[in-house]
Design a protein around this motif. Structure first.
Motif, PDB file in Angstrom:
ATOM      1  N   ARG A 191       0.859  -1.207   0.000  1.00 21.82           N
ATOM      2  CA  ARG A 191       0.000   0.000   0.000  1.00 21.82           C
ATOM      3  C   ARG A 191       0.889   1.249   0.000  1.00 21.82           C
ATOM      4  NH1 ARG A 191      -5.066  -0.577  -0.850  1.00 21.82           N
ATOM      5  NH2 ARG A 191      -5.403  -1.928   0.955  1.00 21.82           N
ATOM      6  N   GLY A 192       1.995   1.193   0.733  1.00 22.72           N
ATOM      7  CA  GLY A 192       2.915   2.332   0.786  1.00 22.72           C
ATOM      8  C   GLY A 192       3.445   2.678  -0.605  1.00 22.72           C
ATOM      9  N   VAL A 193       3.827   1.647  -1.363  1.00 23.49           N
ATOM     10  CA  VAL A 193       4.333   1.889  -2.724  1.00 23.49           C
ATOM     11  C   VAL A 193       3.196   2.453  -3.591  1.00 23.49           C
ATOM     12  CG1 VAL A 193       5.234   0.800  -4.828  1.00 23.49           C
ATOM     13  CG2 VAL A 193       6.072   0.079  -2.578  1.00 23.49           C
ATOM     14  N   LEU A 194       2.007   1.901  -3.437  1.00 22.16           N
ATOM     15  CA  LEU A 194       0.872   2.385  -4.238  1.00 22.16           C
ATOM     16  C   LEU A 194       0.577   3.857  -3.917  1.00 22.16           C
ATOM     17  CD1 LEU A 194      -1.491  -0.755  -4.031  1.00 22.16           C
ATOM     18  CD2 LEU A 194      -0.056  -0.062  -5.962  1.00 22.16           C
ATOM     19  N   LYS A 195       0.773   4.235  -2.651  1.00 22.84           N
ATOM     20  CA  LYS A 195       0.541   5.646  -2.276  1.00 22.84           C
ATOM     21  C   LYS A 195       1.560   6.559  -2.934  1.00 22.84           C
ATOM     22  CE  LYS A 195      -1.827   5.089   2.133  1.00 22.84           C
ATOM     23  NZ  LYS A 195      -1.645   4.892   3.569  1.00 22.84           N
ATOM     24  N   GLU A 196       2.816   6.074  -2.981  1.00 21.03           N
ATOM     25  CA  GLU A 196       3.858   6.877  -3.658  1.00 21.03           C
ATOM     26  C   GLU A 196       3.480   7.080  -5.115  1.00 21.03           C
ATOM     27  OE1 GLU A 196       7.778   5.059  -3.710  1.00 21.03           O
ATOM     28  OE2 GLU A 196       7.509   4.537  -1.595  1.00 21.03           O
ATOM     29  N   LEU A 197       2.969   6.012  -5.731  1.00 25.70           N
ATOM     30  CA  LEU A 197       2.704   6.057  -7.177  1.00 25.70           C
ATOM     31  C   LEU A 197       1.372   6.715  -7.517  1.00 25.70           C
ATOM     32  CD1 LEU A 197       3.797   2.417  -8.178  1.00 25.70           C
ATOM     33  CD2 LEU A 197       5.065   4.532  -8.586  1.00 25.70           C
ATOM     34  N   TYR A 198       0.372   6.469  -6.688  1.00 20.99           N
ATOM     35  CA  TYR A 198      -1.008   6.855  -7.083  1.00 20.99           C
ATOM     36  C   TYR A 198      -1.717   7.741  -6.067  1.00 20.99           C
ATOM     37  CZ  TYR A 198      -0.015   3.156 -10.392  1.00 20.99           C
ATOM     38  OH  TYR A 198       0.571   2.397 -11.367  1.00 20.99           O
ATOM     39  N   LEU A 199      -0.994   8.226  -5.085  1.00 23.15           N
ATOM     40  CA  LEU A 199      -1.539   9.143  -4.069  1.00 23.15           C
ATOM     41  C   LEU A 199      -2.851   8.613  -3.504  1.00 23.15           C
ATOM     42  CD1 LEU A 199      -0.666  12.346  -6.137  1.00 23.15           C
ATOM     43  CD2 LEU A 199       0.752  11.186  -4.426  1.00 23.15           C
ATOM     44  N   ALA A 200      -3.894   9.446  -3.494  1.00 23.88           N
ATOM     45  CA  ALA A 200      -5.143   9.061  -2.821  1.00 23.88           C
ATOM     46  C   ALA A 200      -5.805   7.842  -3.446  1.00 23.88           C
ATOM     47  CB  ALA A 200      -6.105  10.241  -2.816  1.00 23.88           C
ATOM     48  N   ALA A 202      -4.591   5.159  -4.137  1.00 26.09           N
ATOM     49  CA  ALA A 202      -4.050   3.927  -3.544  1.00 26.09           C
ATOM     50  C   ALA A 202      -4.949   3.360  -2.459  1.00 26.09           C
ATOM     51  CB  ALA A 202      -2.664   4.203  -2.968  1.00 26.09           C
ATOM     52  N   GLU A 203      -5.692   4.242  -1.788  1.00 27.13           N
ATOM     53  CA  GLU A 203      -6.546   3.789  -0.675  1.00 27.13           C
ATOM     54  C   GLU A 203      -7.624   2.817  -1.142  1.00 27.13           C
ATOM     55  OE1 GLU A 203      -5.839   4.253   2.279  1.00 27.13           O
ATOM     56  OE2 GLU A 203      -4.660   6.102   2.400  1.00 27.13           O
ATOM     57  N   GLY A 204      -7.988   2.910  -2.433  1.00 32.40           N
ATOM     58  CA  GLY A 204      -9.083   2.065  -2.913  1.00 32.40           C
ATOM     59  C   GLY A 204      -8.627   0.852  -3.715  1.00 32.40           C
ATOM     60  N   ILE A 205      -7.304   0.695  -3.885  1.00 37.44           N
ATOM     61  CA  ILE A 205      -6.809  -0.435  -4.699  1.00 37.44           C
ATOM     62  C   ILE A 205      -6.855  -1.712  -3.857  1.00 37.44           C
ATOM     63  CG2 ILE A 205      -4.804  -1.398  -5.928  1.00 37.44           C
ATOM     64  CD1 ILE A 205      -4.009   1.496  -6.615  1.00 37.44           C
ATOM     65  N   ARG A 206      -7.414  -2.763  -4.449  1.00 35.14           N
ATOM     66  CA  ARG A 206      -7.503  -4.022  -3.699  1.00 35.14           C
ATOM     67  C   ARG A 206      -6.147  -4.727  -3.689  1.00 35.14           C
ATOM     68  NH1 ARG A 206     -12.938  -5.775  -6.766  1.00 35.14           N
ATOM     69  NH2 ARG A 206     -14.355  -5.823  -5.009  1.00 35.14           N
ATOM     70  N   ILE A 207      -5.758  -5.138  -2.497  1.00 35.46           N
ATOM     71  CA  ILE A 207      -4.552  -5.963  -2.347  1.00 35.46           C
ATOM     72  C   ILE A 207      -5.027  -7.321  -1.816  1.00 35.46           C
ATOM     73  CG2 ILE A 207      -2.302  -6.203  -1.240  1.00 35.46           C
ATOM     74  CD1 ILE A 207      -2.296  -3.127  -0.845  1.00 35.46           C
ATOM     75  N   LEU A 208      -4.720  -8.364  -2.566  1.00 36.60           N
ATOM     76  CA  LEU A 208      -5.140  -9.714  -2.179  1.00 36.60           C
ATOM     77  C   LEU A 208      -3.952 -10.454  -1.564  1.00 36.60           C
ATOM     78  CD1 LEU A 208      -6.991 -10.790  -5.482  1.00 36.60           C
ATOM     79  CD2 LEU A 208      -7.846  -9.341  -3.604  1.00 36.60           C
ATOM     80  N   TYR A 209      -4.255 -11.388  -0.691  1.00 36.17           N
ATOM     81  CA  TYR A 209      -3.227 -12.326  -0.242  1.00 36.17           C
ATOM     82  C   TYR A 209      -3.474 -13.651  -0.950  1.00 36.17           C
ATOM     83  CZ  TYR A 209      -0.795 -15.956   2.173  1.00 36.17           C
ATOM     84  OH  TYR A 209      -0.003 -17.051   2.406  1.00 36.17           O
ATOM     85  N   GLY A 210      -2.413 -14.312  -1.395  1.00 32.16           N
ATOM     86  CA  GLY A 210      -2.545 -15.641  -1.984  1.00 32.16           C
ATOM     87  C   GLY A 210      -1.438 -16.542  -1.480  1.00 32.16           C
ATOM     88  N   GLY A 211      -1.767 -17.782  -1.220  1.00 26.60           N
ATOM     89  CA  GLY A 211      -0.778 -18.752  -0.740  1.00 26.60           C
ATOM     90  C   GLY A 211      -1.435 -19.642   0.295  1.00 26.60           C
ATOM     91  N   SER A 212      -2.022 -20.762  -0.206  1.00 28.28           N
ATOM     92  CA  SER A 212      -2.674 -21.730   0.690  1.00 28.28           C
ATOM     93  C   SER A 212      -3.744 -21.099   1.579  1.00 28.28           C
ATOM     94  CB  SER A 212      -1.629 -22.478   1.529  1.00 28.28           C
ATOM     95  OG  SER A 212      -0.759 -23.211   0.660  1.00 28.28           O
ATOM     96  N   MET A 213      -4.484 -20.121   1.016  1.00 29.36           N
ATOM     97  CA  MET A 213      -5.631 -19.605   1.775  1.00 29.36           C
ATOM     98  C   MET A 213      -6.715 -20.673   1.744  1.00 29.36           C
ATOM     99  SD  MET A 213      -7.924 -16.161   1.348  1.00 29.36           S
ATOM    100  CE  MET A 213      -6.867 -14.890   1.991  1.00 29.36           C
ATOM    101  N   LYS A 214      -7.317 -20.934   2.886  1.00 29.85           N
ATOM    102  CA  LYS A 214      -8.335 -21.987   2.978  1.00 29.85           C
ATOM    103  C   LYS A 214      -9.323 -21.621   4.072  1.00 29.85           C
ATOM    104  CE  LYS A 214      -4.782 -24.687   5.376  1.00 29.85           C
ATOM    105  NZ  LYS A 214      -3.469 -24.433   4.854  1.00 29.85           N
ATOM    106  N   PRO A 215     -10.420 -22.378   4.177  1.00 30.22           N
ATOM    107  CA  PRO A 215     -11.436 -22.012   5.161  1.00 30.22           C
ATOM    108  C   PRO A 215     -10.874 -21.836   6.579  1.00 30.22           C
ATOM    109  CG  PRO A 215     -12.341 -23.623   3.665  1.00 30.22           C
ATOM    110  CD  PRO A 215     -10.893 -23.483   3.298  1.00 30.22           C
TER     111      PRO A 215
END
Ligand code: PEP
Length: 250
Positions: A191-200, A202-215
């Motif tokens: 998110r910090g990098v996105l803020k540098e690049l896209y300012l405000a 960045a707050e609305g950009i979705r960041i997903l986690y992936g890697g053996s996510m399960k119930p």
């Protein structure tokens, strides 16, 4: 509050004729829960998209890759225009399996992100470190460099036009998951990098986690401030697991 995105990545699994039955089952099961709080996406092999397009009402569809080229003599490739034409609205870019097995580098991935956006496809740019890089204390450095390179010169109108997926390579398909705190720490750095690049924006950009996510681990991961959804491989193949992930995204 960002609306969460539960994104399945089927990889090279199921044949198109199985997909319709699978979708029918998912649709019935979705009626039994409240999924109004979450967007559901399935990134499937390009061959499956046409047979799955009827499901567009309750989920979105995406490709797992796209060509950086517009059209022409590129045997075996699938273009952004083709994905869009069969009803896809997203495309995964730079999944670690593409980076590793197809030697896709950051420059190429940057061209793919730009090509997706040109065609109004939402790129899901995947970034993530290997186990060796994490053990050497270089995880953030690696991920930040991948982001800067993949997003070089990239602009878009709305924050919903871009998705970033943080996928530590050592956690993909291995059953090992990053702790929720480690995943949040990295997603906050993203998110910090996105803020540098896209300012405000960045707050609305979705960041997903992936890697053996399960119930069993999804609710904790998805409760973190900078984790706005999941990119899910194995668990997205079973309707019950996918449903549990949708419920966990509350
Ligand atoms: C993936 O394919 O992006 C992924 C995270 O796979 P899995 O959930 O199986 O680890």
């Amino acid at each position: 509050m960002i609306r969460p995105l539960i994104a399945g990545n089927w990889k090279m699994n199921k044949v198109p004729s199985e997909a319709a039955t699978w979708l029918g089952e998912l649709k019935e099961k979705l009626k039994q829960i409240d999924s109004s709080h979450v967007d559901i996406l399935l990134c499937v092999p390009a061959t499956h998209l046409t047979s799955m397009v009827a499901a567009q009402g309750f989920l979105a569809l995406g490709g797992q890759d796209l060509s950086q080229h517009e059209s022409g003599a590129y045997t075996g490739e699938v273009s952004a225009a083709m994905l869009k034409d069969v009803g896809a609205s997203y495309a995964i870019v730079g999944h670690s399996e593409r980076r590793e097995y197809h030697k896709e580098n950051d420059g190429l991935l940057n061209a793919k992100v730009q090509k997706a956006l040109e065609h109004n496809l939402i790129p899901i740019l995947c970034v993530g470190e290997s186990e060796t890089q994490r053990d050497a204390g270089k995880a953030k450095e690696v991920v930040i460099a991948q982001l800067h390179a993949g997003l070089s010169g990239v602009s878009f109108e709305s924050s919903s036009d871009l998705v970033i997926a943080y996928e530590p390579i050592w956690a993909i398909g291995t059953g090992k998951t990053a702790t929720a705190d480690d995943a949040q720490e990295m997603c906050a750095a993203i998110r910090g990098v996105l803020k540098e690049l896209y300012l405000a924006q960045a707050e609305g950009i979705r960041i997903l986690y992936g890697g053996s996510m399960k119930p069993s681990n999804a609710a904790e991961l998805l409760s973190k401030a900078d984790i706005n959804g999941g990119l899910i491989g194995g668990a997205s193949l079973k309707t019950d697991d996918l449903l549990a992930l949708v419920e966990a995204a509350k």
